[in-house]
Design a protein around this motif. Structure first.
Motif, PDB file in Angstrom:
ATOM      1  N   CYS A 168      24.792 -40.493  36.101  1.00 42.81           N
ATOM      2  CA  CYS A 168      24.167 -41.765  35.677  1.00 42.81           C
ATOM      3  C   CYS A 168      24.733 -42.226  34.333  1.00 42.81           C
ATOM      4  O   CYS A 168      25.007 -43.412  34.123  1.00 42.81           O
ATOM      5  CB  CYS A 168      22.655 -41.608  35.585  1.00 42.81           C
ATOM      6  SG  CYS A 168      21.838 -41.407  37.184  1.00 42.81           S
ATOM      7  N   LYS A 169      24.924 -41.262  33.429  1.00 44.59           N
ATOM      8  CA  LYS A 169      25.465 -41.592  32.106  1.00 44.59           C
ATOM      9  C   LYS A 169      26.892 -42.138  32.235  1.00 44.59           C
ATOM     10  O   LYS A 169      27.247 -43.142  31.604  1.00 44.59           O
ATOM     11  CB  LYS A 169      25.456 -40.327  31.234  1.00 44.59           C
ATOM     12  CG  LYS A 169      25.944 -40.556  29.810  1.00 44.59           C
ATOM     13  CD  LYS A 169      25.971 -39.242  29.036  1.00 44.59           C
ATOM     14  CE  LYS A 169      26.611 -39.416  27.657  1.00 44.59           C
ATOM     15  NZ  LYS A 169      26.731 -38.135  26.944  1.00 44.59           N
ATOM     16  N   ALA A 171      28.177 -43.610  34.803  1.00 40.87           N
ATOM     17  CA  ALA A 171      28.099 -44.936  35.428  1.00 40.87           C
ATOM     18  C   ALA A 171      27.768 -46.002  34.386  1.00 40.87           C
ATOM     19  O   ALA A 171      28.345 -47.092  34.388  1.00 40.87           O
ATOM     20  CB  ALA A 171      27.053 -44.938  36.541  1.00 40.87           C
ATOM     21  N   LYS A 172      26.840 -45.660  33.486  1.00 46.36           N
ATOM     22  CA  LYS A 172      26.456 -46.612  32.430  1.00 46.36           C
ATOM     23  C   LYS A 172      27.631 -46.903  31.499  1.00 46.36           C
ATOM     24  O   LYS A 172      27.877 -48.062  31.115  1.00 46.36           O
ATOM     25  CB  LYS A 172      25.274 -46.037  31.637  1.00 46.36           C
ATOM     26  CG  LYS A 172      24.680 -47.026  30.653  1.00 46.36           C
ATOM     27  CD  LYS A 172      23.440 -46.447  29.983  1.00 46.36           C
ATOM     28  CE  LYS A 172      22.846 -47.470  29.013  1.00 46.36           C
ATOM     29  NZ  LYS A 172      21.621 -46.968  28.359  1.00 46.36           N
ATOM     30  N   ILE A 173      28.394 -45.861  31.144  1.00 49.81           N
ATOM     31  CA  ILE A 173      29.559 -46.030  30.255  1.00 49.81           C
ATOM     32  C   ILE A 173      30.612 -46.907  30.934  1.00 49.81           C
ATOM     33  O   ILE A 173      31.178 -47.819  30.324  1.00 49.81           O
ATOM     34  CB  ILE A 173      30.146 -44.654  29.870  1.00 49.81           C
ATOM     35  CG1 ILE A 173      29.186 -43.911  28.935  1.00 49.81           C
ATOM     36  CG2 ILE A 173      31.514 -44.809  29.212  1.00 49.81           C
ATOM     37  CD1 ILE A 173      29.526 -42.444  28.730  1.00 49.81           C
ATOM     38  N   ALA A 174      30.883 -46.636  32.222  1.00 44.90           N
ATOM     39  CA  ALA A 174      31.897 -47.399  32.962  1.00 44.90           C
ATOM     40  C   ALA A 174      31.514 -48.874  33.041  1.00 44.90           C
ATOM     41  O   ALA A 174      32.354 -49.765  32.905  1.00 44.90           O
ATOM     42  CB  ALA A 174      32.069 -46.823  34.367  1.00 44.90           C
ATOM     43  N   LEU A 175      30.227 -49.138  33.242  1.00 43.12           N
ATOM     44  CA  LEU A 175      29.742 -50.511  33.315  1.00 43.12           C
ATOM     45  C   LEU A 175      29.914 -51.211  31.969  1.00 43.12           C
ATOM     46  O   LEU A 175      30.328 -52.374  31.901  1.00 43.12           O
ATOM     47  CB  LEU A 175      28.265 -50.506  33.730  1.00 43.12           C
ATOM     48  CG  LEU A 175      27.738 -51.714  34.508  1.00 43.12           C
ATOM     49  CD1 LEU A 175      28.598 -52.019  35.712  1.00 43.12           C
ATOM     50  CD2 LEU A 175      26.301 -51.459  34.939  1.00 43.12           C
ATOM     51  N   GLY A 176      29.595 -50.476  30.893  1.00 43.15           N
ATOM     52  CA  GLY A 176      29.768 -51.027  29.547  1.00 43.15           C
ATOM     53  C   GLY A 176      31.219 -51.396  29.269  1.00 43.15           C
ATOM     54  O   GLY A 176      31.509 -52.437  28.671  1.00 43.15           O
ATOM     55  N   GLU A 177      32.136 -50.536  29.740  1.00 42.64           N
ATOM     56  CA  GLU A 177      33.564 -50.804  29.543  1.00 42.64           C
ATOM     57  C   GLU A 177      33.996 -52.048  30.307  1.00 42.64           C
ATOM     58  O   GLU A 177      34.797 -52.842  29.821  1.00 42.64           O
ATOM     59  CB  GLU A 177      34.391 -49.598  30.000  1.00 42.64           C
ATOM     60  CG  GLU A 177      34.327 -48.430  29.021  1.00 42.64           C
ATOM     61  CD  GLU A 177      34.986 -47.168  29.559  1.00 42.64           C
ATOM     62  OE1 GLU A 177      35.401 -47.170  30.734  1.00 42.64           O
ATOM     63  OE2 GLU A 177      35.069 -46.181  28.808  1.00 42.64           O
ATOM     64  N   LYS A 178      33.431 -52.232  31.512  1.00 45.09           N
ATOM     65  CA  LYS A 178      33.775 -53.418  32.307  1.00 45.09           C
ATOM     66  C   LYS A 178      33.348 -54.689  31.572  1.00 45.09           C
ATOM     67  O   LYS A 178      34.114 -55.657  31.485  1.00 45.09           O
ATOM     68  CB  LYS A 178      33.096 -53.356  33.678  1.00 45.09           C
ATOM     69  CG  LYS A 178      33.390 -54.592  34.510  1.00 45.09           C
ATOM     70  CD  LYS A 178      32.736 -54.574  35.856  1.00 45.09           C
ATOM     71  CE  LYS A 178      33.006 -55.869  36.595  1.00 45.09           C
ATOM     72  NZ  LYS A 178      34.429 -56.123  36.887  1.00 45.09           N
ATOM     73  N   PHE A 179      32.130 -54.689  31.033  1.00 41.44           N
ATOM     74  CA  PHE A 179      31.645 -55.884  30.335  1.00 41.44           C
ATOM     75  C   PHE A 179      32.464 -56.146  29.075  1.00 41.44           C
ATOM     76  O   PHE A 179      32.698 -57.299  28.708  1.00 41.44           O
ATOM     77  CB  PHE A 179      30.161 -55.752  30.000  1.00 41.44           C
ATOM     78  CG  PHE A 179      29.266 -55.779  31.217  1.00 41.44           C
ATOM     79  CD1 PHE A 179      29.504 -56.672  32.237  1.00 41.44           C
ATOM     80  CD2 PHE A 179      28.214 -54.888  31.349  1.00 41.44           C
ATOM     81  CE1 PHE A 179      28.700 -56.699  33.371  1.00 41.44           C
ATOM     82  CE2 PHE A 179      27.400 -54.903  32.470  1.00 41.44           C
ATOM     83  CZ  PHE A 179      27.645 -55.813  33.490  1.00 41.44           C
ATOM     84  N   TYR A 180      32.903 -55.075  28.432  1.00 42.20           N
ATOM     85  CA  TYR A 180      33.742 -55.249  27.243  1.00 42.20           C
ATOM     86  C   TYR A 180      35.056 -55.940  27.625  1.00 42.20           C
ATOM     87  O   TYR A 180      35.513 -56.850  26.935  1.00 42.20           O
ATOM     88  CB  TYR A 180      34.032 -53.887  26.602  1.00 42.20           C
ATOM     89  CG  TYR A 180      35.112 -53.942  25.545  1.00 42.20           C
ATOM     90  CD1 TYR A 180      34.866 -54.545  24.303  1.00 42.20           C
ATOM     91  CD2 TYR A 180      36.382 -53.429  25.798  1.00 42.20           C
ATOM     92  CE1 TYR A 180      35.872 -54.617  23.338  1.00 42.20           C
ATOM     93  CE2 TYR A 180      37.385 -53.501  24.843  1.00 42.20           C
ATOM     94  CZ  TYR A 180      37.115 -54.093  23.619  1.00 42.20           C
ATOM     95  OH  TYR A 180      38.109 -54.171  22.685  1.00 42.20           O
ATOM     96  N   LEU A 181      35.646 -55.507  28.765  1.00 44.05           N
ATOM     97  CA  LEU A 181      36.899 -56.113  29.216  1.00 44.05           C
ATOM     98  C   LEU A 181      36.690 -57.572  29.612  1.00 44.05           C
ATOM     99  O   LEU A 181      37.552 -58.423  29.366  1.00 44.05           O
ATOM    100  CB  LEU A 181      37.474 -55.319  30.406  1.00 44.05           C
ATOM    101  CG  LEU A 181      38.004 -53.932  30.066  1.00 44.05           C
ATOM    102  CD1 LEU A 181      38.375 -53.178  31.334  1.00 44.05           C
ATOM    103  CD2 LEU A 181      39.222 -54.026  29.146  1.00 44.05           C
ATOM    104  N   ILE A 182      35.535 -57.870  30.244  1.00 43.10           N
ATOM    105  CA  ILE A 182      35.236 -59.265  30.610  1.00 43.10           C
ATOM    106  C   ILE A 182      35.133 -60.122  29.355  1.00 43.10           C
ATOM    107  O   ILE A 182      35.672 -61.224  29.279  1.00 43.10           O
ATOM    108  CB  ILE A 182      33.929 -59.347  31.439  1.00 43.10           C
ATOM    109  CG1 ILE A 182      34.145 -58.748  32.833  1.00 43.10           C
ATOM    110  CG2 ILE A 182      33.438 -60.785  31.543  1.00 43.10           C
ATOM    111  CD1 ILE A 182      32.887 -58.591  33.648  1.00 43.10           C
TER     112      ILE A 182
END
Length: 417
Positions: A168-169, A171-182
């Protein structure tokens, strides 16, 4: 072959066995001692070898920290969601060891738990099922079991619970990285567009249309238009134009013709109009485009000119009446956006010009020969594969392609000249 004494060989085997049985801390300690000793003896190359070995051991053991003595094959799922996106992490444990991880990211539309269950059902439609699946406590285990048809658990304590939490942790980090790239991408695109509007003193030009002419000494003049929406190329809206009314190399008249054709059609068909028109050129090009838009079509659209330096690189941006140079920071995203637009429209125009030239070059050789029409030209090119091969052909070869004797002779004579 490097000969090794039996005693030394036994020692190496013992070290390997101990290492594989989990005694890697002892091996690491021994290597660290050897590294320090080599360093003290100023044998830095050997010390570096020991250091690299220690690093490799740590990397290998990091993967092997997760071990289960029951040797059961299990998959561990964790998920996180935010801003309409979900990320699912899967850990694959085989023979009691964590061997691989997989991450999936997708937009979700229903309740997160419901979309997670949909994902897990689709996941096992194309992946091998393990003996056991572990999921977070928020997921309905009974429903998940019906979907995947294997045992599904909510771990309550110990290593299994830690693994689910780790998934879960991650997954949360990966999602944060995606939003940073967006966000970073928006800085390059929409953000750059908005700041460009501020610099030019106009509303943010979310739709930009750019024009460029291409000809070589006035032959086969063409023009091209590209479209950028929200700072990104919209390739399906690109357009190519063959210049119809202009003779010789007249950039201004070519620009007038193309702009007239583009926006007459846009008005007639109700197509979206740009927030900014960019032309590859200076004051003369700006004046030509402005005259057509305002005096002929009655359109008021901001027009900017991009001027290149002597090395053919984007140099200055001009706008206004009379045109004024707008100073832009060379390392700003809005300047990079203009560079991308200028490079792209130039590339598109040049590519189209090459296509037209190559076609007309073939036509010009054969067009004046009586009896050689469009169909025969295509048939000849198809038969011989290239103009070069056709030039090398004899009269007999040309006749064998299906051309009458008299026309074959004419083609041969023309190509030899």
């Amino acid at each position: 072959v490097k000969e090794v004494k039996e005693e030394q060989n036994k020692q190496i085997i013992e070290n390997i066995t101990r290492f594989l049985n989990g005694g890697y801390e002892h091996v690491k300690t021994e290597l660290t001692e050897k590294m320090l000793k080599a360093s003290e003896e100023l044998d830095f190359e050997r010390a570096k070898e020991y250091r690299d070995q220690i690093a490799h051991i740590e990397a290998t053991m990091e993967k092997q920290k997760v071990t289960f003595n029951d040797f059961v094959n299990r998959d561990v799922f964790g998920y996180s969601y935010d801003k309409g996106w979900m990320c699912v992490q899967v850990f694959f444990i085989r023979q009691g060891k964590l061997i691989e991880r997989e991450v999936s990211m997708f937009p979700f539309y229903k309740e997160p738990e419901e979309d997670f269950l949909t994902f897990i059902g689709q996941f096992y439609a194309k992946n091998i099922k393990p003996k056991e699946v572990m999921v977070p406590a928020t997921i309905d285990a009974e429903l998940a079991e019906k979907l995947v048809e294997v045992e599904v658990q909510h771990p309550k304590r110990g290593k299994k619970k830690e693994l689910v939490e780790l998934a879960c942790k991650n997954a949360k980090i990966a999602l944060g990285e995606k939003f940073y790239l967006i966000e970073r991408d928006e800085e390059r695109t929409v953000g750059a567009v908005e700041r460009l509007g501020e610099e030019l003193g106009i509303a943010a030009p979310y739709r930009i249309e750019a024009f460029d002419n291409s000809n070589i000494q006035g032959t086969d003049p063409v023009s091209a238009m590209i479209v950028f929406v929200d700072g990104k190329p919209e390739k399906k809206e690109y357009r190519k134009y063959k210049i119809k009314t202009v003779q010789g190399p007249d950039d201004y008249s070519s620009m007038r013709e193309v702009v007239r054709r583009r926006y007459s059609r846009a008005l007639k068909e109700g197509l979206p109009l740009p927030d900014l028109i960019v032309v590859d050129g200076g004051k003369g090009h700006l004046a030509a485009v402005q005259d057509v838009l305002e005096n002929e079509l009655g359109l008021l659209v901001p027009i900017a000119g991009l001027v290149k330096d002597d090395k053919h690189r984007t140099s200055n941006l001009m706008i206004g009446e009379p045109p004024q140079i707008i100073p832009l920071e060379r390392n700003s995203q809005e300047f990079y956006l203009l560079q991308r637009i200028q490079d792209e429209v130039h590339r598109f125009a040049i590519t189209f010009h090459r296509q037209v030239r190559s076609k007309s070059a073939f036509q010009s050789v054969l067009d004046d020969i009586p009896g050689v029409g469009e169909k025969r030209k295509k048939a000849l090119l198809k038969y011989f594969g290239s103009v070069k091969k056709l030039k090398e052909a004899t009269v007999e070869d040309i006749r064998n392609s299906g051309v009458p004797q008299n026309i074959a002779e004419k083609i041969y004579e023309t190509l030899q000249k």
